[in-house]
Design an enzyme around this catalytic site. Structure first.
Site, mmCIF file in Angstrom:
data_model
loop_
_atom_site.group_PDB
_atom_site.id
_atom_site.type_symbol
_atom_site.label_atom_id
_atom_site.label_comp_id
_atom_site.label_asym_id
_atom_site.label_seq_id
_atom_site.Cartn_x
_atom_site.Cartn_y
_atom_site.Cartn_z
ATOM 1 N N HIS A 90 0.823 -1.205 0.000
ATOM 2 C CA HIS A 90 0.000 0.000 0.000
ATOM 3 C C HIS A 90 0.863 1.263 0.000
ATOM 4 O O HIS A 90 1.956 1.301 0.575
ATOM 5 C CB HIS A 90 -0.903 0.035 1.235
ATOM 6 C CG HIS A 90 -2.137 -0.801 1.108
ATOM 7 N ND1 HIS A 90 -3.044 -0.644 0.082
ATOM 8 C CD2 HIS A 90 -2.630 -1.798 1.897
ATOM 9 C CE1 HIS A 90 -4.041 -1.504 0.239
ATOM 10 N NE2 HIS A 90 -3.814 -2.225 1.328
ATOM 11 N N CYS A 142 0.157 2.604 -4.621
ATOM 12 C CA CYS A 142 -0.609 3.782 -5.008
ATOM 13 C C CYS A 142 0.138 5.058 -4.623
ATOM 14 O O CYS A 142 0.894 5.086 -3.653
ATOM 15 C CB CYS A 142 -1.976 3.761 -4.335
ATOM 16 S SG CYS A 142 -3.037 2.421 -4.916
#
Length: 323
Positions: A90, A142
């Site tokens: 992440h 991301c």
């Protein structure tokens, strides 16, 4: 191996098992990269450090452990060495209130314990490199565009047209800021929206440098590289975009046998299709963009580095010119 010719790597895969933030392809990504590093790029397996949050992993990819592994790698570096960091997990963006300046957002990766590692941390690692070495970061997460603070954009939103694709069904590799804040505040029991307060309470001196500096220090020009440096960032997407994590079912529907990160998989495809060629950093990113576009992904990988390193071979140091 002769002095100054080492190839060193730290590979981090975070799947966040048994949490609401669980991903599926991150560990597969770094295991595949380890094989490529050894077989194609000549890395000694003893010089490839792997941190994963799989059950039974001897060293978990906490913020402290990841930074310690990266610091050890940078400390070992000499002129001529090739350093590589592959992160699959992440990412997030953190609002930065700036002293007498408009609000800014910092990019960060999210280790398994949520002890964020920010673009400022990577900038300081790059600034410590000995002259003549290189540090390549491949971040399949991301908001990874710009993950080395103040590194020059070579391929990105301001230097290349964004050719959108039809978005496939996937899990984004992002944890929104408000979710991070909620998670950390549940640990500290402190009623504040300042995420730095929570991170410092949880991790103290092991928190990111970004949260251990005053507003005035954050705006100081000392963080700027004084000249083109040896940091090279291949990001899975632009800073405002998300990177795709393909679950086993989605991967099977796309013809793959196991879960993967879209960008990591695209890089693997590019390297396989160009076996025997020394691709430049620019070529790897441009080709990965084309692969993702053909597969129907909407994310746009980016390249941040000096002009010289944009056209330097991916994970190779050019031989110095004879004087």
């Amino acid at each position: 191996m002769e002095k100054g010719k080492k190839r060193l790597a730290v590979l981090v895969g975070c799947n966040y098992p048994n949490t609401q933030y669980e991903l599926h392809g991150c560990i597969n990504d770094v295991l595949a990269m380890r094989e490529v590093l050894v077989k194609r790029f000549g890395f000694d397996p003893q010089n490839v450090e792997l941190l994963m949050d799989a059950p039974g992993s001897p060293v978990l990819p906490t913020g402290t452990n990841v930074k310690a592994a990266l610091d050890r790698m940078v400390d070992r570096a000499e002129a001529g060495d090739v350093l590589f960091f592959h992160y699959s997990g992440h990412g997030t963006r953190i609002p930065r209130p700036r002293h007498k300046l408009p609000l800014w957002q910092d990019e960060a990766i999210v280790p398994c314990d949520f002890n964020l590692i920010t673009d400022m941390d990577f900038r300081h690692m790059v600034n410590r490199l000995p002259k003549g070495s290189s540090f390549t970061i491949l971040s399949d997460s991301c908001h990874s565009g710009g993950l080395i603070d103040k590194e020059k954009e070579q391929i990105g939103p301001y230097t290349a047209l964004c050719d959108g694709g039809a978005s496939l069904s996937h899990a984004p590799r992002t944890i929104p800021f408000n979710s991070l804040l909620h998670h950390l505040s549940s640990l500290t029991k402190i009623n504040t929206s300042d995420i730095g307060t929570h991170l410092l309470e949880c991790f103290g001196s092991e928190a990111s440098l970004r949260f251990r500096r005053t507003l005035e220090e954050l705006d100081a020009p000392i963080d700027l590289p004084v000249k083109p440096d040896e940091g090279i960032l291949l990001s899975g997407c632009q800073a405002e975009e998300t990177s795709a994590d393909m679950s086993p079912s989605a991967a099977a529907a796309g013809g793959a046998g196991k879960a993967y990160g879209a960008f990591s998989n695209a890089v693997q495809i590019v390297l396989r299709e160009n076996a025997g060629r020394r691709l430049s950093n620019r070529e790897v990113v441009a080709a990965a963009r084309a692969v993702l576009r053909a597969q129907g992904f909407a994310q746009h990988p980016c390249l941040y580095c000096s002009d010289e390193n944009a056209d330097a071979p991916f994970l190779w140091r050019p031989e110095p010119a004879e004087e």
